[in-house]
Structures are given as structure tokens and as C-alpha cells.
Design a protein around this motif. Structure first.
Motif, short mmCIF file in Angstrom:
data_model
loop_
_atom_site.label_atom_id
_atom_site.label_comp_id
_atom_site.label_asym_id
_atom_site.label_seq_id
_atom_site.Cartn_x
_atom_site.Cartn_y
_atom_site.Cartn_z
N ARG A 142 0.84 -1.20 0.00
CA ARG A 142 0.00 0.00 0.00
C ARG A 142 0.87 1.25 0.00
N ARG A 143 1.79 1.33 0.97
CA ARG A 143 2.63 2.51 1.06
C ARG A 143 3.51 2.65 -0.18
N ARG A 144 4.02 1.53 -0.68
CA ARG A 144 4.84 1.56 -1.89
C ARG A 144 4.06 2.18 -3.05
N ALA A 145 2.84 1.70 -3.26
CA ALA A 145 2.03 2.22 -4.36
C ALA A 145 1.66 3.68 -4.13
N GLN A 146 1.32 4.05 -2.90
CA GLN A 146 0.97 5.43 -2.61
C GLN A 146 2.15 6.37 -2.82
N VAL A 147 3.34 5.95 -2.39
CA VAL A 147 4.53 6.77 -2.57
C VAL A 147 4.80 6.99 -4.06
N LEU A 148 4.78 5.91 -4.84
CA LEU A 148 5.07 6.03 -6.27
C LEU A 148 3.98 6.78 -7.01
N ASN A 149 2.76 6.75 -6.49
CA ASN A 149 1.68 7.52 -7.09
C ASN A 149 1.90 9.00 -6.88
N ALA A 199 -4.48 5.56 -9.08
CA ALA A 199 -5.18 5.40 -7.81
C ALA A 199 -6.64 5.78 -8.01
N ILE A 200 -7.53 5.02 -7.42
CA ILE A 200 -8.96 5.30 -7.49
C ILE A 200 -9.47 5.48 -6.06
N VAL A 201 -10.12 6.60 -5.81
CA VAL A 201 -10.56 6.95 -4.46
C VAL A 201 -12.08 7.12 -4.45
N GLU A 202 -12.72 6.63 -3.39
CA GLU A 202 -14.15 6.80 -3.22
C GLU A 202 -14.44 7.25 -1.80
N ALA A 245 -12.11 0.19 -11.46
CA ALA A 245 -10.77 -0.36 -11.69
C ALA A 245 -10.73 -1.23 -12.95
N GLY A 246 -11.73 -2.07 -13.12
CA GLY A 246 -11.76 -2.95 -14.27
C GLY A 246 -10.85 -4.15 -14.10
N PRO A 247 -10.90 -5.09 -15.01
CA PRO A 247 -10.09 -6.31 -14.89
C PRO A 247 -8.60 -6.02 -15.02
N GLY A 248 -7.81 -6.76 -14.25
CA GLY A 248 -6.36 -6.64 -14.34
C GLY A 248 -5.75 -5.47 -13.61
#
Length: 323
Positions: free
Chosen positions: A143-150, A283-286, A310-313
Motif C-alpha cells: 500500500r505505502r509503496r504504491a501510494q509513494v510512487l503515485n 489510484a482510485i478513491v471513493e 478499476a476494471g479487470p487486471g
């Protein structure tokens, strides 16, 4: 029903992992039970159980957790001990727990929630925004990895596993320029000396159930159920009903970058959720609000929206060399 309370001669056995944070959480649980029933601490026995995850983590310290196994690696032996009645209850960091428990066990007691925020840890910097291009960020959290790179795709992220003390040593050894920890863990360990800056949840949405202690028991153990009821925090349970429902409907695991937070404000429950591509490229936020008692349904409904967007994949690992 009259409870048969534990005594020093026949103590309630509290199972836990052996890390400093896990022990701090077990001690907090013991203290709350001791205060609730006016019992001496000797009426409770802390039983340390080494899990497969602890052993594998020591051997494979530089491998991502997803390559070693799932979250159940850190609970399997503890839960087996409870099913054998070697222990009476088990204390966990709820964010590390699978949403579904083994047959015969229930996770339905939660202590008051600590600070939910992530902490930015660096000897010289105050924020991820202070990092120069190419700086190295150490984290074991997808999670943090993806958030940082985002937020900062020009940074480099390296694997950074271990308990709080291990991660701080790696930082001092300059394996990375910064890392992240949970504010709750730092507070429970009394580590005020750590150079930590709390990150607003608007900037980094935390892990599902971050900051909460969950207590597991056998489903047919009426004594444990009665005692735990006395220390159960209802507001926290409402928050987790929404968050863990979101996680379950998203089929979340330690291999999926998911964040979420439920807060109760003015009698309403506010739920925020985020899913990210593992490489941080999207990133998709709701967000939604509703009645407190509708949290579980809110979580399921939000998961449907996120999955549709998000969709498939979406969660497939791509550009793995980058992360």
C-alpha cells in the motif's frame, strides 16, 4: 451468567507474537482486563508463540512479504494453539488479520483505536515532499509503496521489512533515506524519540484497521466472551465493520494495495477507500457517508464501485522492475 474469573493459580492465557509491539498490545489487553475485573496481573499469563511468518521473515528478511506468503503466516500457530485450548485468547494487530477466521474462532473484540495515521520517519526530513528526486524510500507495505510512487514517481522504493526496531536500525545504517511506520505502533511503544512526522489521512490513507487491537477467542468459550465484552469498544467495532467489509468485498490480501478509513462524525459514519495499481501509476478513491449501523453494507457498496472503476487486471503487477 456468573463468570468464573481467572486466578493466579488458574490464569487466563493470552497468546501473542513475541515482537516488542505485539507484547505491548498484549500487556495493554491484560491491564484493561485486570482493571475491568479488579484482578491482579498474575491472574493472566502472557504466552509467546513464534509463528511461521516470524521464522520465515528472519530467514528471508530481504524478500517482499508477498513472496513468503499471506497474512495467515503470522496467525496460524497462534490460532492452532487456541483451538487446542493451549491459550484462551489471542491479541493481534487487526490490520494484519485475514477478514475471515478459521472455523471455531471469532474476532469480535476491539480495543479503543489509537492514532490511525502513518508516520514519515527520517533523521533530517519532515515530509515525502522534501525528498530529492531519486531518493530511496524503504517500506515493506505494498500500500505505502504504491501510494509513494503515485505521489512521487521519481523516487526509488526498496524492501524494508522487520519490526519497528529493525526498521529504525536499517534507516540509521542508511539503507534508505526514509521509511514509514504506523503512529499507533510508535505510541504504544512509547518511542517519542523517533523522528516521526504524522501524515494526514488526506495525504496518505491508512491500511484497513490500522491502529486497532483485535482480540480473538474460541466461539464456544463463554467465559472469554463475557470478560472481553467488558473491554470491547463499540465505536471502533463500527468503524471496522465498514473497513473490513470493504476489504473482504475487494478480496484484499497482503498482495493488494488497498487503503481505507471509517470515521464517526456527528453521528454519521464517513468511509473513504482507495485502490492503487501496484506500480503506483493509478489510484482510485471513493468516499461515502451513512448511518453508523450501516457500515458493513457501505463497505460492500463501495467495493463494488471501486472494482467497477478499476476494471479487470487492475491489481496485476506491472513494471515490476520499478517497484
Amino acid at each position: 451468567m456468573t463468570l468464573t474469573l481467572p486466578t493466579p493459580a488458574s490464569p487466563l492465557r493470552i497468546g501473542t507474537r513475541g515482537s516488542p509491539l505485539a507484547l505491548a498490545q498484549a500487556y495493554e489487553t491484560r491491564q484493561r482486563l485486570s482493571d475491568a475485573f479488579d484482578l491482579p496481573q498474575e491472574a493472566f499469563e502472557i504466552v509467546v508463540i513464534k509463528t511461521t511468518g516470524d521464522n520465515r521473515a528472519m530467514i528471508d528478511a530481504d524478500r517482499p512479504l508477498k513472496e513468503i506468503g499471506n497474512k495467515g503466516l503470522f496467525t496460524k500457530e497462534i490460532e492452532e494453539a487456541m483451538l487446542r485450548a493451549d491459550i484462551d485468547i489471542a491479541v493481534h494487530s487487526t490490520k494484519d488479520m485475514p477478514v475471515e477466521q478459521p472455523e471455531g474462532l471469532v474476532l469480535d473484540t476491539f480495543l479503543p483505536r489509537e492514532d490511525v495515521r502513518d508516520a514519515f520517519i527520517s533523521p533530517h526530513l519532515q515530509s515525502i515532499h522534501d525528498l530529492p528526486d531519486g531518493a530511496v524510500v524503504g517500506t515493506s507495505s505494498l500500500r505505502r509503496r504504491a501510494q509513494v510512487l503515485n505521489r512521487r514517481p521519481n523516487l526509488t522504493v526498496v524492501e524494508f521489512r522487520g519490526n519497528v526496531q529493525t526498521r529504525l536500525k536499517k534507516l540509521n545504517d542508511k539503507v534508505a533515506d526514509c521509511t514509514f511506520l504506523a503512529m499507533a505502533g510508535l505510541r504504544r511503544l512509547g518511542m517519542d524519540e523517533v523522528p516521526a512526522t504524522a501524515i494526514s489521512t488526506d495525504d496518505m490513507l491508512p491500511a484497513i484497521a490500522q491502529g486497532t487491537i483485535g482480540i480473538e477467542r474460541r466461539g464456544n468459550d463463554s467465559r472469554a466472551a463475557g470478560m472481553l465484552e467488558a473491554i470491547h469498544h463499540v465505536e471502533t467495532s463500527h468503524q471496522l465493520a465498514a473497513e473490513r467489509s470493504l476489504l473482504l468485498a475487494l478480496d484484499g490480501s497482503c498482495e493488494t494495495p488497498i487503503a481505507g478509513l471509517a470515521e464517526i462524525q456527528n453521528g454519521q459514519l464517513r468511509l473513504r477507500g482507495e485502490v492503487l495499481r501496484p506500480d503506483g501509476s493509478e489510484a482510485i478513491v471513493e468516499e461515502s457517508s451513512g448511518a453508523v449501523e450501516d457500515g458493513a453494507e457501505m463497505g460492500r457498496a463501495m467495493a463494488e464501485i471501486l472494482l467497477k472503476k478499476a476494471g479487470p487486471g487492475f491489481f496485476e503487477w506491472r513494471n515490476s522492475e520499478k517497484v
